[in-house]
Design an enzyme around this catalytic site. Sequence first.
Site, PDB file in Angstrom:
ATOM      1  N   ALA A 120       0.991 -13.246   0.190  1.00  0.00           N
ATOM      2  CA  ALA A 120       0.038 -13.124   0.917  1.00  0.00           C
ATOM      3  C   ALA A 120      -0.435 -12.042   1.462  1.00  0.00           C
ATOM      4  O   ALA A 120      -1.719 -11.452   1.864  1.00  0.00           O
ATOM      5  CB  ALA A 120       0.137 -14.003   2.044  1.00  0.00           C
ATOM      6  N   TYR A 151       5.002 -12.302   0.481  1.00  0.00           N
ATOM      7  CA  TYR A 151       4.718 -11.073  -0.236  1.00  0.00           C
ATOM      8  C   TYR A 151       3.309 -11.429  -1.087  1.00  0.00           C
ATOM      9  O   TYR A 151       2.653 -10.438  -0.879  1.00  0.00           O
ATOM     10  CB  TYR A 151       5.968 -10.970  -1.148  1.00  0.00           C
ATOM     11  N   LYS A 188      -0.069  -9.028  -0.221  1.00  0.00           N
ATOM     12  CA  LYS A 188      -0.843  -8.283  -1.210  1.00  0.00           C
ATOM     13  C   LYS A 188      -2.108  -8.730  -1.419  1.00  0.00           C
ATOM     14  O   LYS A 188      -3.170  -7.831  -1.868  1.00  0.00           O
ATOM     15  CB  LYS A 188       0.132  -8.351  -2.491  1.00  0.00           C
ATOM     16  N   GLY A 199       6.236   5.247   1.841  1.00  0.00           N
ATOM     17  CA  GLY A 199       7.018   4.827   0.978  1.00  0.00           C
ATOM     18  C   GLY A 199       7.227   5.576  -0.360  1.00  0.00           C
ATOM     19  O   GLY A 199       7.792   5.392  -1.349  1.00  0.00           O
TER      20      GLY A 199
HETATM   21  P1  NAP Z   1      10.719   0.749  -3.429  1.00  0.00           P
HETATM   22  O1  NAP Z   1      11.487   1.193  -4.814  1.00  0.00           O
HETATM   23  O2  NAP Z   1      11.513  -0.309  -2.849  1.00  0.00           O
HETATM   24  O3  NAP Z   1      10.109   1.890  -2.553  1.00  0.00           O
HETATM   25  C1  NAP Z   1       9.465   1.460  -1.402  1.00  0.00           C
HETATM   26  C2  NAP Z   1       9.707   2.329  -0.209  1.00  0.00           C
HETATM   27  O4  NAP Z   1       9.098   1.781   0.914  1.00  0.00           O
HETATM   28  C3  NAP Z   1      11.090   2.587  -0.001  1.00  0.00           C
HETATM   29  O5  NAP Z   1      11.589   4.062  -0.023  1.00  0.00           O
HETATM   30  C4  NAP Z   1      11.066   1.942   1.629  1.00  0.00           C
HETATM   31  O6  NAP Z   1      12.133   2.611   2.495  1.00  0.00           O
HETATM   32  C5  NAP Z   1       9.747   2.215   2.109  1.00  0.00           C
HETATM   33  N1  NAP Z   1       9.407   1.626   3.294  1.00  0.00           N
HETATM   34  C6  NAP Z   1      10.006   0.225   3.334  1.00  0.00           C
HETATM   35  N2  NAP Z   1       9.663  -0.348   4.718  1.00  0.00           N
HETATM   36  C7  NAP Z   1       8.980   0.913   5.176  1.00  0.00           C
HETATM   37  C8  NAP Z   1       8.078   1.056   6.486  1.00  0.00           C
HETATM   38  N3  NAP Z   1       8.223   0.290   7.455  1.00  0.00           N
HETATM   39  N4  NAP Z   1       7.919   2.252   6.930  1.00  0.00           N
HETATM   40  C9  NAP Z   1       7.602   3.353   5.822  1.00  0.00           C
HETATM   41  N5  NAP Z   1       8.330   3.013   4.417  1.00  0.00           N
HETATM   42  C10 NAP Z   1       8.861   1.886   4.298  1.00  0.00           C
HETATM   43  O7  NAP Z   1       9.598  -0.179  -4.167  1.00  0.00           O
HETATM   44  P2  NAP Z   1       8.433   0.121  -5.348  1.00  0.00           P
HETATM   45  O8  NAP Z   1       8.834  -0.747  -6.393  1.00  0.00           O
HETATM   46  O9  NAP Z   1       8.471   1.586  -5.612  1.00  0.00           O
HETATM   47  O10 NAP Z   1       6.946  -0.395  -4.339  1.00  0.00           O
HETATM   48  C11 NAP Z   1       6.096   0.615  -4.024  1.00  0.00           C
HETATM   49  C12 NAP Z   1       5.028  -0.387  -3.639  1.00  0.00           C
HETATM   50  O11 NAP Z   1       4.479  -1.105  -4.974  1.00  0.00           O
HETATM   51  C13 NAP Z   1       5.121  -1.650  -2.648  1.00  0.00           C
HETATM   52  O12 NAP Z   1       4.079  -1.644  -2.112  1.00  0.00           O
HETATM   53  C14 NAP Z   1       5.575  -2.832  -3.685  1.00  0.00           C
HETATM   54  O13 NAP Z   1       4.939  -3.968  -3.181  1.00  0.00           O
HETATM   55  C15 NAP Z   1       4.353  -2.407  -4.935  1.00  0.00           C
HETATM   56  N6  NAP Z   1       4.625  -3.197  -6.075  1.00  0.00           N
HETATM   57  C16 NAP Z   1       5.748  -2.920  -6.781  1.00  0.00           C
HETATM   58  C17 NAP Z   1       5.961  -3.517  -7.879  1.00  0.00           C
HETATM   59  C18 NAP Z   1       7.250  -3.686  -8.809  1.00  0.00           C
HETATM   60  O14 NAP Z   1       7.181  -4.374  -9.822  1.00  0.00           O
HETATM   61  N7  NAP Z   1       8.091  -2.563  -8.467  1.00  0.00           N
HETATM   62  C19 NAP Z   1       4.856  -4.442  -8.366  1.00  0.00           C
HETATM   63  C20 NAP Z   1       3.681  -4.472  -7.870  1.00  0.00           C
HETATM   64  C21 NAP Z   1       3.683  -3.801  -6.620  1.00  0.00           C
HETATM   65  P3  NAP Z   1      13.662   2.209   2.282  1.00  0.00           P
HETATM   66  O15 NAP Z   1      14.094   2.349   0.931  1.00  0.00           O
HETATM   67  O16 NAP Z   1      14.319   3.248   3.260  1.00  0.00           O
HETATM   68  O17 NAP Z   1      13.965   0.984   2.885  1.00  0.00           O
END
Ligand code: NAP
Length: 248
Positions: free
Chosen positions: A158, A156, A160, A13
């Site tokens: 669950a 989500y 995490k 990701g």
């Molecule tokens: P993001 O900007 O949406 O980036 C997530 C990336 O994962 C995207 O590039 C997405 O690709 C990719 N992805 C989705 N499904 C996939 C799959 N099946 N196989 C491979 N890649 C896949 O999200 P982010 O905020 O950076 O989040 C990154 C991580 O941090 C996630 O696990 C999220 O749950 C966690 N997190 C985020 C926050 C927050 O506040 N932002 C807080 C706590 C935890 P596409 O764009 O092509 O769909």
Amino acid sequence: MKRLEGKTALITGAARGIGLEIAAAFAAEGAAVAVADLSAQESAAAAAGIADRTGARAIGLGLDVTKEADCEKAVAETEKAFGKVDILVNNAGITKDGLVLRMKEADFDAVISVNLKGAFLMSKAASRLMLKARAGRIINISSVVGQSGQAGQANYSASKAGLIGLTKSLAREFAPRQVLVNAVAPGFIRTRMTEGLKEEARAAISGLIPLGRMGEPGEVAKAALFLAGDDSAYITGQVLAVNGGLYM
Ligand code: NAP
């Protein structure tokens, strides 16, 4: 000496958001990085940008973490390019929010599949090399809501919370081979995932955070960097919260 000199890392990701910041931070500290995301094209572009900015070796890979064959191929391609996989960051994640009574079974399954099963499949694929090498780091990106729960995010949170259980189990299973497994639990971080929040929701959230603001992706990357490097050599099975004090 850079903190990850000579190391290689595979980050899922990683074409945007937190994953991209982690890949860039690792590369800036000397690691060769494999940027893996759904779109091979976006991964390649992100990897090229990182290589330009840091001078590190970087490759882009297309993968869907819910598919075992994709996970095995991504690990094999990283090994082919860099000779080994020292660090795996399971960062790919999605949300499909809704109150439970309205949540479709497919939306529950999709979130568990990417966020939890994806980390299992990637860890399984990468650990083969790490266990053989008797060294390695796996870092799972969990979330504050996996610790606290969140209305509207049963699927989500669950997934995490499940990642935390997976982290601790892998940590116990792999410790005899010196493969360390930890989780980072970010709070509200400014990425595409949270940019859909309305201004009032943003202000309300900031009001609940002791440090009074949302976090930046780079602040999560610094925690991942710590868990990837030698400074955390005696730490395994832990959850490092990067949440501004939102949950203690
Ligand atoms: P993001 O900007 O949406 O980036 C997530 C990336 O994962 C995207 O590039 C997405 O690709 C990719 N992805 C989705 N499904 C996939 C799959 N099946 N196989 C491979 N890649 C896949 O999200 P982010 O905020 O950076 O989040 C990154 C991580 O941090 C996630 O696990 C999220 O749950 C966690 N997190 C985020 C926050 C927050 O506040 N932002 C807080 C706590 C935890 P596409 O764009 O092509 O769909």
